[in-house]
Design a protein around this motif. Sequence first.
Motif, PDB file in Angstrom:
ATOM      1  N   HIS A 166       4.124  10.691   6.745  1.00  0.00           N
ATOM      2  CA  HIS A 166       3.746   9.736   5.711  1.00  0.00           C
ATOM      3  C   HIS A 166       3.963  10.236   4.567  1.00  0.00           C
ATOM      4  O   HIS A 166       3.927  11.228   3.986  1.00  0.00           O
ATOM      5  N   LEU A 167       4.596   8.897   3.743  1.00  0.00           N
ATOM      6  CA  LEU A 167       4.911   9.027   2.398  1.00  0.00           C
ATOM      7  C   LEU A 167       3.739   8.114   1.643  1.00  0.00           C
ATOM      8  O   LEU A 167       3.976   6.729   2.030  1.00  0.00           O
ATOM      9  N   VAL A 168       2.724   8.280   0.841  1.00  0.00           N
ATOM     10  CA  VAL A 168       1.904   7.678   0.474  1.00  0.00           C
ATOM     11  C   VAL A 168       1.993   7.416  -1.179  1.00  0.00           C
ATOM     12  O   VAL A 168       1.898   8.476  -1.919  1.00  0.00           O
ATOM     13  N   SER A 169       2.003   6.089  -1.733  1.00  0.00           N
ATOM     14  CA  SER A 169       2.051   5.877  -2.852  1.00  0.00           C
ATOM     15  C   SER A 169       0.824   5.195  -3.669  1.00  0.00           C
ATOM     16  O   SER A 169       0.639   4.078  -2.922  1.00  0.00           O
ATOM     17  N   PHE A 170       0.033   5.295  -4.390  1.00  0.00           N
ATOM     18  CA  PHE A 170      -0.814   4.502  -5.188  1.00  0.00           C
ATOM     19  C   PHE A 170      -0.315   3.452  -6.087  1.00  0.00           C
ATOM     20  O   PHE A 170       0.235   3.914  -6.932  1.00  0.00           O
ATOM     21  N   VAL A 171      -0.841   2.193  -6.068  1.00  0.00           N
ATOM     22  CA  VAL A 171      -0.135   1.340  -6.872  1.00  0.00           C
ATOM     23  C   VAL A 171      -1.168   0.430  -7.300  1.00  0.00           C
ATOM     24  O   VAL A 171      -2.226   0.335  -6.755  1.00  0.00           O
ATOM     25  N   ASP A 172      -1.180  -0.443  -8.504  1.00  0.00           N
ATOM     26  CA  ASP A 172      -1.869  -1.177  -8.903  1.00  0.00           C
ATOM     27  C   ASP A 172      -1.917  -2.587  -8.055  1.00  0.00           C
ATOM     28  O   ASP A 172      -3.102  -3.142  -7.876  1.00  0.00           O
ATOM     29  N   ARG A 173      -0.669  -2.761  -7.524  1.00  0.00           N
ATOM     30  CA  ARG A 173      -0.624  -3.890  -6.784  1.00  0.00           C
ATOM     31  C   ARG A 173       0.458  -3.807  -5.779  1.00  0.00           C
ATOM     32  O   ARG A 173       1.704  -3.381  -6.195  1.00  0.00           O
ATOM     33  N   VAL A 174       0.190  -4.085  -4.439  1.00  0.00           N
ATOM     34  CA  VAL A 174       1.465  -3.873  -3.397  1.00  0.00           C
ATOM     35  C   VAL A 174       2.507  -4.792  -3.764  1.00  0.00           C
ATOM     36  O   VAL A 174       2.326  -6.028  -3.674  1.00  0.00           O
TER      37      VAL A 174
END
Length: 318
Positions: A166-174
Amino acid sequence: MQIEFVKCHGSGNDFPLVDARALDLPEDAWVRLARALADRAGPVGGDGLLLLTRGDATHAFGMRMFNPDGSEAETCLNGVRCTARLGFERLGIAEARVLLKTSDAEAALQPELAPGVTTIRTRVGPVSTLASDVGLRIDAREVIDAPIPGFPSERAFTAVAMPNPHLVSFVDRVDEAELVALGDWCEAGPALLPARGNVSFVEVRGSAEAPALFVRTYERGVGLTNSCGSAMAASTYAAARTGRIAFDRETQVFNRGGMVRASATQAAEVTIAGNATFEWDGRISFDPETGALSALEVIGRRPAEVAAWDEMLATISR
């Protein structure tokens, strides 16, 4: 031959589930069955095929999960819950260690998330953040909230092996278009990630006192999916590892399919409690040589379970 199955879902991640403990088919036949049963254009459809398999001296039973393209996943935590429920019902037990392709998981019945919603807790780990375990061919030992060298995105990612990658990125909005583009790139099996991987964009919602996670995932072998249990687990661990949520604190994790309660420990274990909903039971004719399906028969429906899940969905914000 006749194949009996349960159409089920965990957090909206839907599957035909087969009790395969007494079925001895060659590997290529299981691949053909997965492609046929999970085909959305076919008579059943699903995000993959689940098999309840025989256990061993330390596992009451096992689970195998095949993606719609016929590839086999190392794990599927939404699928583990559904498979565990069937195993519990067939064996008359309420908890077990479940044998997976390259690891295992603990599963146990839990108090219902909502009235009529059968709920099962699974615990997996320790998970790994070693780049080599995730399948990344880079010089760095691990990737924690940082750009991935050679990846076609400047976003910061955390790489987690559940053990599936898994590659997980935290974003303000998908941004779904961006997510699909990155998922398609991974799906092509590039030199950087030859075994492919799951890519998730995650929004941190709620308040500092009660944070929640919203996860959107491009799943290996599936594409953009409304639900991926191992992605929810990987996102929970990544959020705790990067200080966005606390370790050892239960957090609500949402996706398009539904909601689970999850927590991660500093020892890299992740616990998820979520639904295991059985929608209907079926029987279908299957030709192991050609993969052809015919004569689907719906043996019975479970409207009370479907209604209970729909009622729960109406009460949560996604």
